[in-house]
Design a protein around this motif. Structure first.
Motif, PDB file in Angstrom:
ATOM      1  N   PRO A 103       0.828  -1.213   0.000  1.00 60.09           N
ATOM      2  CA  PRO A 103       0.000   0.000   0.000  1.00 60.09           C
ATOM      3  C   PRO A 103       0.864   1.264   0.000  1.00 60.09           C
ATOM      4  CG  PRO A 103      -0.830  -1.586   1.596  1.00 60.09           C
ATOM      5  CD  PRO A 103       0.506  -2.086   1.145  1.00 60.09           C
ATOM      6  N   TYR A 104       0.695   2.072  -1.027  1.00 57.95           N
ATOM      7  CA  TYR A 104       1.558   3.235  -1.224  1.00 57.95           C
ATOM      8  C   TYR A 104       0.748   4.331  -1.898  1.00 57.95           C
ATOM      9  CZ  TYR A 104       5.721   5.873  -2.809  1.00 57.95           C
ATOM     10  OH  TYR A 104       6.667   6.838  -3.027  1.00 57.95           O
ATOM     11  N   GLY A 105       0.627   5.479  -1.228  1.00 59.57           N
ATOM     12  CA  GLY A 105      -0.196   6.523  -1.815  1.00 59.57           C
ATOM     13  C   GLY A 105      -0.102   7.838  -1.080  1.00 59.57           C
ATOM     14  N   ALA A 106      -1.178   8.614  -1.141  1.00 57.07           N
ATOM     15  CA  ALA A 106      -1.200   9.945  -0.544  1.00 57.07           C
ATOM     16  C   ALA A 106      -2.621  10.287  -0.120  1.00 57.07           C
ATOM     17  CB  ALA A 106      -0.685  10.989  -1.537  1.00 57.07           C
ATOM     18  N   VAL A 107      -2.708  11.275   0.761  1.00 58.24           N
ATOM     19  CA  VAL A 107      -4.006  11.808   1.151  1.00 58.24           C
ATOM     20  C   VAL A 107      -4.443  12.822   0.107  1.00 58.24           C
ATOM     21  CG1 VAL A 107      -5.301  13.121   2.873  1.00 58.24           C
ATOM     22  CG2 VAL A 107      -3.541  11.494   3.615  1.00 58.24           C
ATOM     23  N   LEU A 108      -5.715  12.727  -0.286  1.00 58.86           N
ATOM     24  CA  LEU A 108      -6.306  13.760  -1.115  1.00 58.86           C
ATOM     25  C   LEU A 108      -7.340  14.490  -0.270  1.00 58.86           C
ATOM     26  CD1 LEU A 108      -6.527  15.160  -3.839  1.00 58.86           C
ATOM     27  CD2 LEU A 108      -8.314  13.522  -4.459  1.00 58.86           C
TER      28      LEU A 108
ATOM     29  N   LYS B 262      -6.781  14.063 -10.485  1.00 63.58           N
ATOM     30  CA  LYS B 262      -5.771  13.935  -9.429  1.00 63.58           C
ATOM     31  C   LYS B 262      -5.502  12.464  -9.120  1.00 63.58           C
ATOM     32  CE  LYS B 262      -6.703  18.424  -7.222  1.00 63.58           C
ATOM     33  NZ  LYS B 262      -5.371  19.026  -7.347  1.00 63.58           N
ATOM     34  N   LEU B 263      -6.542  11.658  -9.067  1.00 65.11           N
ATOM     35  CA  LEU B 263      -6.356  10.225  -8.837  1.00 65.11           C
ATOM     36  C   LEU B 263      -5.551   9.603  -9.980  1.00 65.11           C
ATOM     37  CD1 LEU B 263      -9.874   9.123  -7.504  1.00 65.11           C
ATOM     38  CD2 LEU B 263      -7.821   9.641  -6.188  1.00 65.11           C
ATOM     39  N   ASN B 264      -5.840   9.996 -11.205  1.00 64.20           N
ATOM     40  CA  ASN B 264      -5.089   9.477 -12.356  1.00 64.20           C
ATOM     41  C   ASN B 264      -3.611   9.824 -12.242  1.00 64.20           C
ATOM     42  OD1 ASN B 264      -7.517   8.589 -13.407  1.00 64.20           O
ATOM     43  ND2 ASN B 264      -7.771  10.331 -14.807  1.00 64.20           N
ATOM     44  N   GLU B 265      -3.330  11.059 -11.836  1.00 66.23           N
ATOM     45  CA  GLU B 265      -1.940  11.501 -11.699  1.00 66.23           C
ATOM     46  C   GLU B 265      -1.225  10.729 -10.593  1.00 66.23           C
ATOM     47  OE1 GLU B 265      -2.714  15.573 -10.975  1.00 66.23           O
ATOM     48  OE2 GLU B 265      -3.140  16.046 -13.089  1.00 66.23           O
TER      49      GLU B 265
ATOM     50  N   VAL C 237      -6.026   8.138   0.389  1.00 60.56           N
ATOM     51  CA  VAL C 237      -6.849   8.401   1.568  1.00 60.56           C
ATOM     52  C   VAL C 237      -7.695   9.628   1.255  1.00 60.56           C
ATOM     53  CG1 VAL C 237      -6.872   9.031   4.011  1.00 60.56           C
ATOM     54  CG2 VAL C 237      -5.177   7.393   3.159  1.00 60.56           C
ATOM     55  N   ILE C 238      -9.000   9.464   1.370  1.00 58.36           N
ATOM     56  CA  ILE C 238      -9.928  10.554   1.070  1.00 58.36           C
ATOM     57  C   ILE C 238     -10.406  11.189   2.363  1.00 58.36           C
ATOM     58  CG2 ILE C 238     -12.190  11.131   0.103  1.00 58.36           C
ATOM     59  CD1 ILE C 238     -10.053  10.549  -2.009  1.00 58.36           C
ATOM     60  N   TRP C 239     -10.211  12.514   2.441  1.00 55.65           N
ATOM     61  CA  TRP C 239     -10.674  13.262   3.610  1.00 55.65           C
ATOM     62  C   TRP C 239     -11.215  14.604   3.149  1.00 55.65           C
ATOM     63  CZ3 TRP C 239      -8.109  17.427   6.625  1.00 55.65           C
ATOM     64  CH2 TRP C 239      -8.818  17.723   7.786  1.00 55.65           C
TER      65      TRP C 239
ATOM     66  N   ILE D 255       1.599   6.505   3.325  1.00 58.73           N
ATOM     67  CA  ILE D 255       0.709   7.516   2.768  1.00 58.73           C
ATOM     68  C   ILE D 255       1.321   8.895   2.992  1.00 58.73           C
ATOM     69  CG2 ILE D 255      -1.601   8.516   2.854  1.00 58.73           C
ATOM     70  CD1 ILE D 255      -1.638   5.624   1.909  1.00 58.73           C
ATOM     71  N   TYR D 256       1.489   9.647   1.927  1.00 54.52           N
ATOM     72  CA  TYR D 256       2.024  11.008   2.050  1.00 54.52           C
ATOM     73  C   TYR D 256       0.919  11.980   2.477  1.00 54.52           C
ATOM     74  CZ  TYR D 256       6.010   9.357  -0.723  1.00 54.52           C
ATOM     75  OH  TYR D 256       7.104   8.669  -1.185  1.00 54.52           O
ATOM     76  N   TRP D 257       1.296  12.954   3.293  1.00 50.02           N
ATOM     77  CA  TRP D 257       0.432  14.106   3.546  1.00 50.02           C
ATOM     78  C   TRP D 257       1.078  15.294   2.856  1.00 50.02           C
ATOM     79  CZ3 TRP D 257      -4.315  15.121   5.359  1.00 50.02           C
ATOM     80  CH2 TRP D 257      -4.637  16.463   5.595  1.00 50.02           C
ATOM     81  N   LYS D 258       0.573  15.730   1.765  1.00 53.76           N
ATOM     82  CA  LYS D 258      -0.532  15.196   1.026  1.00 53.76           C
ATOM     83  C   LYS D 258      -0.188  15.249  -0.440  1.00 53.76           C
ATOM     84  CE  LYS D 258      -3.912  18.682   1.302  1.00 53.76           C
ATOM     85  NZ  LYS D 258      -3.546  19.566   0.205  1.00 53.76           N
ATOM     86  N   TRP D 259      -1.100  14.934  -1.351  1.00 55.20           N
ATOM     87  CA  TRP D 259      -0.757  14.888  -2.767  1.00 55.20           C
ATOM     88  C   TRP D 259      -0.461  16.283  -3.317  1.00 55.20           C
ATOM     89  CZ3 TRP D 259       1.218  12.363  -6.518  1.00 55.20           C
ATOM     90  CH2 TRP D 259       1.023  12.746  -7.839  1.00 55.20           C
ATOM     91  N   ASP D 260      -1.353  17.228  -3.037  1.00 57.95           N
ATOM     92  CA  ASP D 260      -1.201  18.571  -3.598  1.00 57.95           C
ATOM     93  C   ASP D 260      -1.145  19.605  -2.476  1.00 57.95           C
ATOM     94  OD1 ASP D 260      -3.765  18.133  -2.796  1.00 57.95           O
ATOM     95  OD2 ASP D 260      -4.734  18.802  -4.637  1.00 57.95           O
ATOM     96  N   PRO D 261      -0.684  20.810  -2.746  1.00 55.75           N
ATOM     97  CA  PRO D 261      -0.566  21.824  -1.689  1.00 55.75           C
ATOM     98  C   PRO D 261      -1.947  22.277  -1.199  1.00 55.75           C
ATOM     99  CG  PRO D 261       0.714  22.426  -3.643  1.00 55.75           C
ATOM    100  CD  PRO D 261      -0.169  21.301  -4.038  1.00 55.75           C
ATOM    101  N   PHE D 262      -1.966  22.793   0.027  1.00 59.05           N
ATOM    102  CA  PHE D 262      -3.178  23.425   0.547  1.00 59.05           C
ATOM    103  C   PHE D 262      -3.521  24.643  -0.307  1.00 59.05           C
ATOM    104  CE2 PHE D 262      -2.079  21.112   4.405  1.00 59.05           C
ATOM    105  CZ  PHE D 262      -3.324  20.758   4.912  1.00 59.05           C
TER     106      PHE D 262
END
Length: 703
Positions: free
Chosen positions: A6-11, A25-28, A38-40, A342-349
């Protein structure tokens, strides 16, 4: 096993995002080598209320798209913005807030985090939210599980929490008379107990409150896990702390209890932000964190549920993350047993106090150098998925005892000595750092582990500033030594019982009779210890804080080093087939304050005598970590220097013949085989690690 790692990021789904933007974003993320998101938040209150599945339609569409592109989804049900989760503003009441010790509502922080989890109406809101989310999402194959609380924390001085505290005390003490003895109070019944700060007569009100708060957090997690699994019983409930309770005291008051949270959920994770300053956390501290988290879980599995991806916000450039740091942190976690990242997060705030902060991509979605590093990690994980998912940390020969009770007692006794409030955790840190420098791996175990005989899995047991020593613990340590184990202790050693009463026999409490020496007094001066010639030549160990003046009572005791005035400084007491080695000053607390080459050399000699290390490397600047499986071994070689380093690695305990050895790191798979020399259960080969990098080698056994 052929499951992907399992390897990913929070969106963080913003209300400004259209469904098309979310899907892109999910495709990228998928193109960057990620297979998890992770969806939040998991509820989308801004949706069109006419949607049949309001407020979950967005989440459903995300799950559908994730299935199409081959990604798994974790729905984060609770983070730090309750207004977007289980307590939207339109249902909030002031009484839902937690209460401060002065009775006022706790709602004045810049970053709001929790409500009163013990309030019956808040419980009902959480139950409704979790039940509805599970009902909406459980039918979708891409759903992996639910993060039921991200970065756990809770403190409230309200009437509901007080009643739970009273019940907990009654279960612990049995009778009000026993509580009165321990607390030195005069209650007539449990209903009279209030939150108290009177500690002059006894520190137990403080200690019991801290113990309860940890237990209460576990109760809450067990309850919340039940909400989702009543609807969706086959998917895991996940919860996360920040860092490890062993490695830092920064989050002590949340409260923090790795063992308790791990015991009450299916998957345990941590948020990990090692770089809030330009220097960041010391390398050893990151390793200590991951060892602590791994040790707290029954299975050894853990997740990094949030891994720092970049700086905190636009005005904190010193927390900037470089690609090589991202590689270090990932492989450090994985090499210590992480089974999800899981990275926090995929894109900047795009809004809020962290605007422009975090993210692997730039504000326009472009890949940064960090994203390219993340993609390389993803490639290696995918190409070697069987090993990374199945292998676990190799069993070390030494363990360090971590005692939550000693931690709380130390906090209580240092309330009037604020400069020393972190003395226990920093003593452990000093010990760990010294061992880390010498490539000596350890695991953390608890007094409960020792009492139940699980220390027998190790040859050496370290205790540092182990303030608490009850009869069971003393008996278990004695048994460990009698069976051939080596106990190495320093500083405070069994000063008090588990109910806070001072032990009459010091050091060691009921272990004292076996030690063969007794306590006379303390002295804060002349702390350096000169080791005997046979023990360390001209080595001198710098003491710290205080020393114990000890009197030898039995001839069996061997003095290995002395203070300048002749009092023994290092003593060895044979017990059965083993021994207790005691340093009568706070050696490791001092090492934490100022690392010392002579202490390092002495521990190198202890390693040679007691066989503490598993493996060796000819250049000590390189740090080794291993994962072991039935069919082979993964060796991680970390280089934290500015120079490329080539060195010889010697792996011991290799019972099977090595069939192949290859490097997994590099620009592509298919690296040439390494030449391995194997003899007498050892495998020796040459390792080469570029500057500020990690080399990973896979050894496969024949047959």
């Amino acid at each position: 096993m052929n499951t992907a790692f399992p390897y990913g990021a929070v969106l963080k789904v913003q209300r400004e995002f259209s469904l098309e933007v979310i899907k892109n974003k999910l495709n990228e993320m998928k193109q960057c080598g990620m297979n998890f998101v992770v969806i939040w938040p998991a509820q989308f209150w801004w949706e069109n209320k006419a949607n049949a599945n309001y407020p979950f339609q967005t989440g459903i569409e995300i799950l559908k798209h994730a299935e199409q592109i081959g990604m798994k989804v974790i729905m984060e049900l609770a983070g730090q913005i309750t207004a977007l989760e289980y307590a939207p503003d339109f249902v909030m009441k002031e009484e839902f807030y937690a209460k401060k010790a002065n009775g006022t509502v706790d709602n004045d922080k810049i970053i709001f985090d929790y409500l009163n989890y013990n309030h019956p109406e808040v419980k009902q809101l959480v139950k409704q939210h979790y039940t509805a989310a599970a009902q909406a999402y459980k039918g979708y194959a891409s759903l992996y599980g639910y993060d039921i609380l991200n970065e756990t924390m809770f403190t409230s001085y309200d009437r509901y929490t007080l009643q739970l505290f009273r019940t907990w005390l009654e279960e612990k003490y049995g009778t009000i008379e026993r509580l009165n003895e321990v607390w030195d109070r005069t209650y007539a019944g449990w209903h009279q107990i209030e939150f108290t700060y009177w500690l002059w007569a006894s520190v137990m009100p403080f200690v019991d409150w801290e113990q309860f708060r940890k237990a209460n957090m576990g109760m809450i997690m067990k309850e919340w896990k039940g909400y989702v699994q009543a609807v969706d019983p086959d998917r895991p409930a996940i919860a996360d702390n920040i860092n490890s309770m062993i490695a830092t005291d920064n989050f002590y008051t949340r409260p923090h209890d790795d063992w308790n949270i791990a015991d009450n959920v299916d998957e345990y994770g941590i948020s990990f932000y090692p770089k809030e300053t330009l220097e960041g956390q010391p390398h050893y501290k990151r390793w200590e964190t991951f060892v602590g988290v791994h040790s707290a879980t029954k299975t050894g599995r853990f997740w990094v549920s949030e891994l720092q991806s970049h700086h905190r916000n636009m005005f904190k450039p010193n927390s900037f993350v470089y690609p090589h740091e991202l590689k270090w942190w990932n492989w450090e976690a994985i090499s210590h047993g992480a089974k999800g990242l899981i990275y926090w997060k995929w894109d900047p705030f795009i809004k809020g106090i962290q605007t422009a902060g975090r993210g692997l991509v730039d504000p326009n979605g472009g890949l940064t150098p960090r994203a390219h590093a993340a993609a390389e990690i993803g490639r290696i994980l995918e190409e070697n998925r069987e090993a990374f998912t199945a292998y676990g940390p190799e069993q070390p020969r030494a363990a360090i005892v971590y005692d939550k009770l000693t931690h709380d007692f130390t906090k209580a006794f240092t309330l009037t000595v604020p400069d020393e409030t972190n003395i226990y955790i920093n003593s452990i840190a000093g010990l760990y750092e010294c061992l880390w420098e010498l490539n000596i791996p350890v695991k953390f175990i608890t007094p409960e582990d020792v009492k139940q005989g699980r220390a027998s899995a190790f040859q050496t047991l370290f205790l540092t500033n182990q303030l608490t020593m009850g009869p069971e613990m003393a008996a278990a340590i004695r048994q460990f030594a009698e069976n051939g184990g080596t106990v190495i202790a320093d500083g405070k050693f069994g000063e008090i019982r588990e109910d806070s009463l001072l032990n009459e026999q010091l050091p060691g409490g009921e272990l004292n009779a076996e030690l063969g020496f007794r306590f006379i007094d303390i002295d804060p001066l002349q702390l350096d210890i000169a080791l005997n010639a046979a023990e360390g030549g001209s080595l001198s160990l710098p003491g710290y804080f205080e020393r114990k003046l000890l009197s030898i009572e039995k001839p069996k005791v061997e003095v290995l080093g002395s203070f300048a005035d002749g009092y023994p400084g290092v003593l060895c007491s044979p017990i059965g087939q083993g021994r207790v080695l005691y340093i009568s000053t706070m050696l490791w607390y001092g090492y934490h304050k100022k690392p010392n080459a002579e202490v390092l050399e002495w521990v190198r000699q202890l390693d040679a005598q007691y066989g503490l290390a598993l493996h060796k490397v000819s250049d000590s600047r390189l740090k080794l970590c291993t994962l072991k499986g039935d069919d082979g071994l993964l060796l991680f070689v970390f280089n934290y220097t500015d120079d490329a380093i080539a060195a010889e690695v010697e792996l011991s305990g290799i019972g099977a013949a090595v069939q192949s050895a290859v490097s997994l790191t590099g620009s592509s798979s298919g690296s040439p085989a390494l030449e391995v020399r194997q003899e007498q259960g050892r495998a020796v080969f040459a390792a080469a690690v570029p500057a500020k990098d990690v080399a990973i080698y896979k050894l496969a056994w024949r047959g």
